[in-house]
Enzyme design. Structure first.
Site, PDB file in Angstrom:
ATOM      1  CE  LYS A  57       2.935  -5.829   3.872  1.00 51.08           C
ATOM      2  NZ  LYS A  57       2.275  -4.795   4.699  1.00 51.08           N
ATOM      3  CD  GLU A  80       0.332  -1.487   7.912  1.00 49.96           C
ATOM      4  OE1 GLU A  80      -0.087  -0.726   8.810  1.00 49.96           O
ATOM      5  OE2 GLU A  80       0.870  -1.084   6.872  1.00 49.96           O
ATOM      6  CG  ASP A 102      -0.338   0.025   2.524  1.00 49.14           C
ATOM      7  OD1 ASP A 102       0.909  -0.090   2.592  1.00 49.14           O
ATOM      8  OD2 ASP A 102      -1.062   0.174   3.523  1.00 49.14           O
ATOM      9  CG  ASP A 115       0.166  -4.131   2.031  1.00 48.25           C
ATOM     10  OD1 ASP A 115      -0.070  -4.873   2.998  1.00 48.25           O
ATOM     11  OD2 ASP A 115       0.920  -3.140   2.089  1.00 48.25           O
ATOM     12  CD  GLU A 146       7.467  -0.374   7.799  1.00 50.41           C
ATOM     13  OE1 GLU A 146       6.568  -1.127   7.358  1.00 50.41           O
ATOM     14  OE2 GLU A 146       7.674   0.776   7.358  1.00 50.41           O
TER      15      GLU A 146
HETATM   16  O1  KIV Z   1       3.468  -1.158   1.625  1.00 47.49           O
HETATM   17  C1  KIV Z   1       4.659  -1.531   1.710  1.00 47.49           C
HETATM   18  O2  KIV Z   1       5.487  -1.209   0.868  1.00 47.49           O
HETATM   19  C2  KIV Z   1       5.022  -2.375   2.847  1.00 47.49           C
HETATM   20  C3  KIV Z   1       6.440  -2.833   2.975  1.00 47.49           C
HETATM   21  C4  KIV Z   1       7.416  -1.766   3.003  1.00 47.49           C
HETATM   22  C5  KIV Z   1       6.638  -3.838   4.014  1.00 47.49           C
HETATM   23  O3  KIV Z   1       4.194  -2.698   3.627  1.00 47.49           O
END
Ligand code: KIV
Length: 284
Positions: A114, A116, A45, A84, A183
């Site tokens: 993914k 968060e 994202d 994401d 992160e």
């Molecule tokens: O959105 C993104 O680029 C990320 C990574 C940097 C882990 O979540």
């Protein structure tokens, strides 16, 4: 380097050869990442910041993420494609989370998603994993929580927050994630988390004691003129190279050096002759 990378293959890399992950947002960048040997391509994202010009990642939604994930999967990379989950797409309920994750897979062609967050996200992670969708976790400095965290600050510097992140990692592992992004955490804590879980950890601003590394495509290639965080190493200067290349093109346009005869389509001599005979050259 020929076998398609799958989520179970990533999971099995714990403690083995370091995982190589980079973001990509469109077909050419996915092809570049794949040709360079990425194991995982994340359609992050961070699209919001590096492609769409927003200040925070809170500004992209499902439609944009699906659109860009589809562009990346059309590159048919060997690397695992991870989509994401954007802000609020996984915060409301497990049911809604599964529907949104399903869109990234069905419409976007992602092979995993993914999301968060730590312990709070366990019911959502479990629901998505139960829907047969592989989930990558992401804890530490989670950019979607920028306002809740009070800024982009390294997380886990105090005993309490460090313990919290260790508990988050263990809870996500138990919920079924196949890998975990760490992160913006101190390197010692990243090493402790890596030792504490059986799934691979992939660091960004988390030091070397992890199972793999991820960076943002535009950062690592110097494809923007913005500031870079301390943890980024830039391996190219594509922004400067592109400015120089376009400057050379515009210079040639100004001077008339572009295009040359070889860069133009020639009219057959016969056609030119007959037009001239009819006075075509004068528009008559
Ligand atoms: O959105 C993104 O680029 C990320 C990574 C940097 C882990 O979540």
């Amino acid at each position: 380097m020929s076998d398609k990378v799958t989520a179970p293959m990533v999971r099995a890399r714990k403690g083995g050869a370091k995982l190589k992950m980079v973001t990509a947002y469109d077909t050419p960048s996915a092809r570049i990442a794949d040709r360079a040997g990425a194991d995982i391509i994340l359609v992050g994202d961070s699209l919001a910041n590096v492609v769409l010009g927003f200040e925070t990642t809170l500004r992209v939604g499902m439609d944009e993420m699906v659109h860009h994930t589809a562009a990346v999967s059309r590159a048919a990379p060997r690397a695992l494609v991870v989509g994401d989950m954007p802000f609020l797409s996984f915060a409301v309920s497990p049911e809604e989370t599964v529907r949104h994750a399903g869109r990234l897979m069905r419409e976007g062609g992602a092979e995993a998603v993914k999301l968060e967050g730590g312990r709070k996200r366990v019911p959502m992670v479990e629901a998505v994993v139960n829907a047969e969708i592989p989930v990558m976790g992401h804890i530490g400095l989670t950019p979607q929580s920028v306002h809740a965290l009070g800024g982009f600050r390294v997380q886990g510097k105090e005993p309490e927050t460090a313990r919290g992140l260790l508990a988050d990692a263990r809870a996500l592992e138990a919920a079924g994630v196949f890998a975990l992004v760490l992160e913006g955490v101190p390197d010692t804590l990243a090493g402790m988390i890596t030792a504490a879980v059986t799934v691979p950890t992939i660091g960004i601003g988390a030091g070397a004691a992890v199972d793999g590394q991820v960076l943002v495509f535009h950062d690592v290639l110097g494809y923007h003129d913005g500031r870079l965080p301390k943890f980024v190493r830039r391996y190219a200067h594509l922004f400067d190279d592109a400015v120089a290349a376009l400057g050379a093109f515009f210079g040639d346009v100004e001077s008339g050096a572009f295009p040359s005869a070889e860069e133009a389509y020639a009219m057959p001599a016969e056609t030119a002759r007959s037009l001239l005979e009819e006075g075509g050259a004068s528009g008559g």
